[in-house]
Write a protein that holds these residues in place. Structure first.
Motif, PDB file in Angstrom:
ATOM      1  N   TRP A 119       1.305  -6.821 -18.793  1.00 17.81           N
ATOM      2  CA  TRP A 119      -0.394  -7.659 -18.553  1.00 17.81           C
ATOM      3  C   TRP A 119      -0.571  -8.952 -18.704  1.00 17.81           C
ATOM      4  O   TRP A 119       0.170  -9.507 -19.411  1.00 17.81           O
ATOM      5  CB  TRP A 119      -1.313  -7.057 -19.881  1.00 17.81           C
ATOM      6  CG  TRP A 119      -2.309  -5.656 -19.562  1.00 17.81           C
ATOM      7  CD1 TRP A 119      -1.427  -4.876 -18.378  1.00 17.81           C
ATOM      8  CD2 TRP A 119      -2.565  -4.908 -20.545  1.00 17.81           C
ATOM      9  NE1 TRP A 119      -1.960  -2.938 -18.734  1.00 17.81           N
ATOM     10  CE2 TRP A 119      -2.511  -3.110 -20.195  1.00 17.81           C
ATOM     11  CE3 TRP A 119      -2.518  -4.711 -21.654  1.00 17.81           C
ATOM     12  CZ2 TRP A 119      -3.258  -2.287 -20.717  1.00 17.81           C
ATOM     13  CZ3 TRP A 119      -3.130  -3.617 -22.782  1.00 17.81           C
ATOM     14  CH2 TRP A 119      -2.901  -2.408 -22.411  1.00 17.81           C
ATOM     15  N   PRO A 188      -7.762  -2.227 -21.287  1.00 16.58           N
ATOM     16  CA  PRO A 188      -6.252  -2.635 -20.409  1.00 16.58           C
ATOM     17  C   PRO A 188      -7.714  -3.889 -20.435  1.00 16.58           C
ATOM     18  O   PRO A 188      -8.999  -3.068 -19.866  1.00 16.58           O
ATOM     19  CB  PRO A 188      -5.773  -2.676 -19.107  1.00 16.58           C
ATOM     20  CG  PRO A 188      -5.867  -1.084 -18.661  1.00 16.58           C
ATOM     21  CD  PRO A 188      -6.721  -0.661 -20.045  1.00 16.58           C
ATOM     22  N   GLY A 193      -4.728  -8.508 -19.747  1.00 15.57           N
ATOM     23  CA  GLY A 193      -4.687  -7.364 -18.551  1.00 15.57           C
ATOM     24  C   GLY A 193      -6.204  -7.005 -18.325  1.00 15.57           C
ATOM     25  O   GLY A 193      -7.214  -8.017 -18.801  1.00 15.57           O
TER      26      GLY A 193
END
Lengths: 345, 288
Positions: A119, A188, A193
């Motif tokens: 990420w 995420p 991310g």
């Protein structure tokens, strides 16, 4: 008078007598160990935040808790924990889901490759499978991959050498990479991310999936470590937030009920799996909520000490009085899930 | 001048070296307090006295000092801490165990750290050294001069035994020196001590000690007569100790009288004037 099956049962079988206690949370005969945990047994620990208490208490009571990724000398306790050290037997951060545990083991032994495993946040790069262990991220994707490779070698060693694996089940709700099935410990975008609903989706794992996942995990580990045994617990800490569409209260109870049922079914199915009832000690109605703090979510130091006292009454610490577990403070936990609270207001 | 010298196993070299040069500094009266390995970790501050916790350290203090089982801080004009985990060597050893992705070296290591974590841990490790803990205790009760004499680099004889020291150490030195110097500057500023580096003439190949200073080293055991076994590379001999002890004494003099150090060092038998001037320094210390 005709006999009937509820006569002449032990005291622990009758609710009123079972929960009658002078010491809150200490219920006689609540936990009867299935197998011995001896001081020389190498114990590996993993799981959700509450598992950190178990690991810490086992260490404090001189059990042999594996640490395959020890903190470098020079970090304070707080610094070490912020980098994911001293929490579990390796630096994998919190493992909330059984699918996460299974994938970690599969990846360690080469049968699974996660997707979108790095990420980005600003100019920094994070291991998506354990994003909290490097609070500042790393410099490059390659560096993340190098760190992960080393981490997996330690996980492999941990799974090969442990005599007893203690796992605390935390959640049923998780975030899954749709095309690969890769499970992330966090959505995420929460820590790093970016959330892309086309690629990542919410999943509330059900009984069968979780049960099958643990059976698969057990089978995988038994291939390389046939004598390993397992102790399962369910975290009493309620979920921080849900995107299931349900009320947080019902979502939590559903989640914990599923996890408790899976743990029970695994206990019934496999003689090398024990269940330790930390969930019941802390979260059941018998304890009247006394082991939660004012948030009704955080477990108090007394709650942790009470649960561990029950554990240590069955698994005697080496030459250490049981009351050593009466900690003054529970110790700080590192919980990525806490980050979800930031979205509550 | 009454000087309290506290050290770990490296105290043996310092003490034997002092015996070699003692006659050149008749006004300096050192008392030695030492314990090998981690023994000094059990030295605790009680009021204005450093006291041993445990019989082992008590016995070590008694044999190194000639009978004293604790250190009355107010009884000394200056303090020298010898070794006690301080020095660039320990930073190299940190790098021997831990690496970062931008410098993996060629030798095996224990763990890979992020750059930030590496820096934090290396600085923390330096701050946590036993020598620094002792200085902190001293500084909580005295403002008299404190010197810190670092541990020597390993003897060059270590190279054949270790890939790290053979192939990685010099590169590691380049990485660790800036961290070490910055943190040591901060510690000196915070705690007010003087650093005595390893004498330059004893250093070879940037981060090793010339073998001539390592041969015949003696263990810090009662009698100071037990030689280290063959292959010892951590500890130095009396020749090395004499250089360090001389540096320490000259530093002590220069703290209050820069010109005197030169004068004291050149005379084999100090003149009456020198003795008087040294006595004046003692008076200065005592009067503080």
């Amino acid at each position: 008078m005709a006999d009937q099956p509820y006569r002449r049962l032990p005291k622990r079988a009758y609710w009123e007598r079972a929960i009658a206690t002078d010491a809150p949370g200490i219920y006689p005969d609540l936990y009867q160990k299935r197998f011995e945990v001896a001081p020389e047994h190498r114990i590996a620990t993993a799981g959700s935040c509450f598992a950190q208490h178990i690991a810490r208490n086992l260490r404090q009571n001189d059990f042999t808790v594996l640490d395959l990724e020890p903190a470098p000398r020079g970090l304070s306790e707080a610094q070490a924990q912020a980098y994911g050290y001293k929490l579990y037997s390796a630096r994998f951060g919190n493992i909330y889901l059984v699918r996460q545990l299974l994938q970690l083991a599969q990846e360690a032994f080469g049968s699974f490759t996660p997707e979108d495993a790095v990420w980005v946040k600003g100019a920094r790069f994070y291991d998506a499978l354990r994003p909290s262990v490097e609070p500042n991220g790393l410099n490059t994707v390659q560096e993340v991959e190098l760190h992960r490779k080393e981490h997996l070698s330690r996980v492999r060693k941990m799974l090969k050498t442990a005599d007893i694996f203690v796992f605390t089940m935390g959640l049923t709700e998780g975030w899954v990479h749709k095309s690969s099935g890769t499970v992330y410990p966090l959505a995420p975008g929460v820590l790093a991310g970016a959330y892309d609903p086309d690629k990542v989706g919410f999943r509330n794992f059900g009984f069968n999936e979780i049960y099958d996942d643990f059976v698969a995990f057990r089978a995988l580990i038994k291939e390389v470590n046939p004598d390993i045994r397992f102790i399962l617990t369910v975290s009493p800490v309620p979920l921080k937030a849900t995107v299931s569409g349900n009320h947080a209260l019902t979502a939590n109870l559903y989640s914990k009920s599923v996890l408790r049922a899976v743990a029970g079914a695994l206990f019934e199915a496999f003689p090398d799996i024990d269940y330790f009832p930390s969930y019941e000690i802390i979260a059941s109605s018998a304890s009247e909520g006394r082991f939660f703090d004012e948030t009704k979510r955080g477990v108090t130091a007394d709650g942790v000490a009470t649960a561990m006292r029950t554990f240590f009454e069955q698994h005697k610490p080496p030459s250490v009085p049981v009351m050593k577990t009466k900690a003054k403070r529970a110790g700080a936990l590192v919980c990525e899930e806490e980050l979800l609270g930031a979205f509550a207001s | 001048m009454k000087v309290c010298v506290i050290g770990n196993s490296h105290l043996a070299s310092f003490k034997l070296g002092w015996d070699v040069i003692a006659s050149q500094f008749p006004s300096v009266s050192p008392s030695f307090f030492g314990s090998p390995a981690g023994g000094l970790s059990r030295l605790k501050l009680k009021g204005a006295t450093l006291v041993p916790r445990g019989e082992k350290l008590k016995r070590d203090l008694e044999f190194t000092s000639g009978g004293l089982s604790s250190i009355d801080i107010s009884a000394y004009d200056a303090f020298v801490i010898v070794g006690a985990q301080a020095g660039l060597l320990r930073m190299l050893q940190f790098n021997q165990r831990h690496r970062t992705a931008n410098w993996l070296g060629v030798s095996t290591y224990e763990s890979l750290l992020s750059g930030v974590c590496f820096q934090e841990a290396a600085r923390g490790a330096l701050r946590g050294r036993r020598a620094i803990s002792i200085i902190r205790m001293l500084r909580s009760v005295t403002d008299r001069p404190v010197l810190l004499s670092v541990e020597p680099f390993f003897s060059l004889t270590v190279k054949p035994k270790s890939q790290f020291w053979r192939e990685d150490a010099v590169s590691a030195l380049d990485r660790m020196r800036p961290i070490y110097e910055a943190e040591m500057d901060a510690l000196r500023s915070e705690l007010g001590f003087t650093l005595i580096d390893q004498p330059a003439e004893t250093v070879v190949e940037e981060c090793f000690t010339a073998p001539e200073f390592g041969s015949g080293s003696i263990k810090l055991l009662e009698g100071l007569a037990t030689a280290h076994s063959d292959g010892e590379h951590r500890h130095m001999n009396s020749k090395y100790g004499a250089l360090v002890a001389r540096d320490a004494v000259q530093q002590l003099f220069s703290i209050t009288a820069p010109g005197l150090a030169r004068l004291a060092a050149v005379v084999e038998a100090p003149s009456l004037m020198t003795r008087l001037r040294e006595r004046a320094i003692v008076g200065h210390f005592i009067g503080r």
